[in-house]
Design a protein around this motif. Structure first.
Motif, PDB file in Angstrom:
ATOM      1  N   GLN A  98       0.844  -1.197   0.000  1.00 43.54           N
ATOM      2  CA  GLN A  98       0.000   0.000   0.000  1.00 43.54           C
ATOM      3  C   GLN A  98       0.882   1.251   0.000  1.00 43.54           C
ATOM      4  N   HIS A 108       0.407   4.394   0.784  1.00 41.11           N
ATOM      5  CA  HIS A 108       0.397   5.305   1.936  1.00 41.11           C
ATOM      6  C   HIS A 108       1.167   4.721   3.122  1.00 41.11           C
ATOM      7  N   GLN A 110       4.789   5.404   2.192  1.00 43.49           N
ATOM      8  CA  GLN A 110       5.014   6.844   2.355  1.00 43.49           C
ATOM      9  C   GLN A 110       5.195   7.194   3.836  1.00 43.49           C
ATOM     10  N   GLY A 111       4.367   6.611   4.696  1.00 40.84           N
ATOM     11  CA  GLY A 111       4.455   6.880   6.133  1.00 40.84           C
ATOM     12  C   GLY A 111       5.793   6.452   6.714  1.00 40.84           C
ATOM     13  N   SER A 167       8.293   8.894  -4.111  1.00 39.92           N
ATOM     14  CA  SER A 167       7.700   9.586  -2.962  1.00 39.92           C
ATOM     15  C   SER A 167       8.052  11.064  -3.055  1.00 39.92           C
ATOM     16  N   LYS A 209       0.319  13.561   9.056  1.00 40.93           N
ATOM     17  CA  LYS A 209      -1.033  13.397   8.531  1.00 40.93           C
ATOM     18  C   LYS A 209      -0.966  13.506   7.014  1.00 40.93           C
ATOM     19  N   LEU A 210      -1.557  12.530   6.360  1.00 42.85           N
ATOM     20  CA  LEU A 210      -1.572  12.548   4.886  1.00 42.85           C
ATOM     21  C   LEU A 210      -2.664  13.498   4.405  1.00 42.85           C
TER      22      LEU A 210
END
Length: 200
Positions: free
Chosen positions: A102, A104, A107-108, A173, A193-194
């Protein structure tokens, strides 16, 4: 025998001086029936606090030039092994960067990861001269990245008002520098926070 008599006389006189209100019969009774124990109380010495070793101040670090990279060391080829180590570190961190991962989640993890050794490119900037700068991140501070380019030039790029792209195994990214004004150690504990869109 004389010494024992002297000892008795001394003890009797000592007790009489120490306890003047007590009668001679009571003192004699104490000597014949009870043992006199002279206790010595050891005073507890206060624990000495260990002095914490103080590190260098920011001014001292600047004066000693601890974080400066010597000109002869400012070569792109020297830091390519660092980049290879960084790639392996990110693959391990993201469990292999599999195609079904995934985005996100990756990315996190990237936002909290150590970026020393990553190859980044400035894709957007309010200052056009920064756009297109590509290189390996050598040092990350709260407000700037120090990047070595393929031309062996050390660039100091501010995070503020710049967008950086980072590519690894086909995953790209984007890092919005304005939301990234943290030291690397602080970033690892921060919750990002996305958001859908972020301004420069």
């Amino acid at each position: 025998p004389q010494d024992s008599e002297k000892a008795k006389t001394f003890v009797h006189a000592f007790l009489k001086r120490s306890m003047p209100k007590m009668k001679d019969e009571a003192i004699q009774d104490m000597l014949t029936r009870k043992a006199v124990v002279l206790e010595h109380y050891h005073k507890k010495q206060p624990k000495q606090k260990r002095k914490k070793t103080k590190g260098f101040t920011a001014k001292q670090r600047r004066e000693l030039r601890l974080f400066e990279i010597e000109p002869e060391q400012q070569r792109y080829a020297i830091f390519l092994p660092l980049h290879e180590l960084w790639k392996q570190y990110i693959r391990d961190l993201c469990h292999g960067l599999k195609p079904d991962a995934q985005p996100h989640m990756i990315q996190g993890k990237l936002l909290k990861a150590d970026l020393h050794g990553a190859i980044v490119t400035v894709t957007k900037s309010k200052c056009p001269s920064y756009v297109g700068i590509t290189g390996i991140i050598l040092q990350e501070f709260k407000h700037i990245f120090k990047i070595i380019t393929k031309e062996d030039k050390l660039k100091v790029v501010p995070k503020l008002n710049n967008v950086f792209s980072l590519e690894l195994d086909g995953f790209i990214s984007y890092i919005y520098g304005s939301k990234f004004l943290l030291r690397a150690s602080e970033r690892s504990a921060k919750k990002f926070k996305l958001k859908g869109t972020i301004d420069l």
